[in-house]
Design a protein around this motif. Sequence first.
Motif, short mmCIF file in Angstrom:
data_model
loop_
_atom_site.label_atom_id
_atom_site.label_comp_id
_atom_site.label_asym_id
_atom_site.label_seq_id
_atom_site.Cartn_x
_atom_site.Cartn_y
_atom_site.Cartn_z
N UNK A 1 0.82 -1.23 0.00
CA UNK A 1 0.00 0.00 0.00
C UNK A 1 0.84 1.26 0.00
N UNK A 2 2.15 1.15 -0.22
CA UNK A 2 3.06 2.29 -0.08
C UNK A 2 4.01 2.31 -1.27
N UNK B 1 -2.60 8.55 4.87
CA UNK B 1 -3.13 8.88 3.55
C UNK B 1 -3.38 7.61 2.73
N UNK B 2 -2.42 6.70 2.76
CA UNK B 2 -2.58 5.45 2.01
C UNK B 2 -3.75 4.63 2.54
N UNK C 1 -6.58 3.71 -0.09
CA UNK C 1 -6.31 2.42 -0.73
C UNK C 1 -6.86 1.21 0.02
N UNK C 2 -7.26 1.39 1.27
CA UNK C 2 -7.62 0.24 2.10
C UNK C 2 -9.03 0.38 2.66
#
Length: 703
Positions: free
Chosen positions: A38-39, A72-73, A77-78
């Motif tokens: 995720x990064x 932020x991620x 994204x999750x």
Amino acid sequence: MLRGRSLSVASLSGLPVWEAERLPIEDLLLFEVSWEVTNKVGGIYTVIQTKAKTTADEWGENYFLIGPYFEHNMKTQVEQCEPTNDAVKRAMDAMNKHGCQVYFGRWLIEGSPYVVLFDISSSAWNLDRWKGDFWEACSVGIPHHDREANDMLIFGSLTAWFLKEVTDHADGKHVIAQFHEWQAGTGLVLSRARKLPIATIFTTHATLLGRYLCAANIDFYNQLDKFDIDKEAGERQIYHRYCMERASVHCAHVFTTVSEITAIEAEHMLKRKPDVVTPNGLNVKKFSAVHEFQNLHAMYKARIQDFVRGHFYGHLDFDLEKTLFLFIAGRYEFSNKGADIFLESLSRLNFLLRMHKSNVTVVVFFIMPAKTNNFNVETLKGQAVRKQLWDTVHSLKEKFGKRLYDGLLRGEIPDMNTILDRDDLTIMKRAIFSTQRQSLPPVTTHNMIDDSTDPILSTIRRIGLFNNRADRVKVILHPEFLSSTSPLLPMDYEEFVRGCHLGVFPSYYEPWGYTPAECTVMGIPSVTTNLSGFGCFMQEHVADPTAYGIYIVDRRFRSPDDSCNQLTQFLYGFCKQSRRQRIIQRNRTERLSDLLDWRYLGRYYQHARHMTLSRAFPDKFHLEPTSPPVTDGFKYPRPSSVPPSPSGSQTSSPQSSDVEDEDEDQRYDEEEEAERDRLNIKSPFSLNHVPKGKKKLHGEFKN
């Protein structure tokens, strides 16, 4: 009894390589650990993201990714949810009770895999204690000033803690943990030091020291056996990182890397020969229409042509239908990515095209991010002039069409001399004057902060490629990643690649090389080298890569000047192709995409997992082959319909793009060749151990 789904290595490979027991996935838990879950930092993100669907389809609810938490991620994204696996839930609860912040959810990518994310900052107060634990485990100290290494230690310590809690509550299930790169390696070292009952794999995508040495313009591959590794790492102040990486390699049950060339490098840099080579793949999406990718090429090429019309306004004295678009993209590593040899080759190509009075023009894009102050005013003006001219033409077309329409309704053929009035002629003259300019088209689209010392711009000044009218090679440096929201070139990277004719990636240091692989699955020919993992993979699996649009430059056993000449000849040969030859080549290139599909390449990862289980739990899993698997069982054949190089049957000077070879029409049968390739791709792969007993070539290892 084995429960649930199971996977057989033999069935995956299609070859009876060894008598394999079936692997009971329901009795296993698979964790993949990486700083890039995720990064997005680099290429490992692409590896994990694209492989997730294939792995999740195979392992289902028993597959988990472990990475760092960034707010932020997490938000973008999750999708947070509660873990359904009892061992994972209890491990998270135990850690959260001790003050850690552990997050769980589904990563919103294809396959929607589960992710476990650790908040590094919330556990930073444990750093000194964990440094002591790491010292006791492997006698490696981490300096206080290296913040990245400290973060990796916290991440690794949390990973080892989590895996311990999971194994304590696993209810008889066996755990496999794969760690990517040195950033995740501390978790592996600590897990082994604490004797956790897990099977471990360490995958290096590039060695730390290798990247540093290549960036220093050292003859790396021919000096591999001569480096004093400790001294080189110490001089670059990365000795502690190197030790973390090397400890991870030697602690793992199975050590893998992404390519043959990186396997040779790893054996020298890290002092362990990889057990398995696991090539990187992509999620290949086939179009229902056979040649839809050709239509996309035409559509996006037209958008690039629009940009070129604006960029070269006032100097647009070349035919865009006979213009080829080439590009290089990636991190701004001038030597490692081969930008140096590419620019020198472009200078030589320009000379050849001018000498042969070619009507072919080559526009080359450098998509490499660098520090800038914003867009170049002259570049923005060019696009504004183009749009204004387009609007002017449209308004005149409307007036012209209305007058023509009215005349025809009256039964008259309008007089072409009067259909445009005096005002219309004035507007057209003003439009022509607005497209005049005295300066040359800029070689960069942005204002560079370090203009005078920038390596690409400095080389352009040295070789004199300033976009003069007489130059057949034009250069555009776009020092920013592409975006569909850009006011200058509003295209995503994938759209841009589809619109180009050739990707050029003559890298000196490229452990795998996703850029040429992405070109291949989109049906765009590319240039790579025998020092990139992708180039080595294609040499191994394709009998004649050039016939399939994969040009491989020899940068290992040739001098830089010879490599540059070879690249120049590749580019010149490409310029000599007719439009039909380029279409045929794109068809062949796109058919190679099956070679790069994770559905095929995922079997190498399965092989590594089988091997690590047999080493970690020898009394329960007897899966290791008694002899090395076959390594040369598959080779994509050379097409029989045309010469291996499209330029092989051509004249010495480039021909027009619309010239057709009638004899070639009769010899080339697209459907027959495609069907033959489809049958060949179903041929069995070999599971790729690092070859043993091969004859050592100059510059190869000798330990």
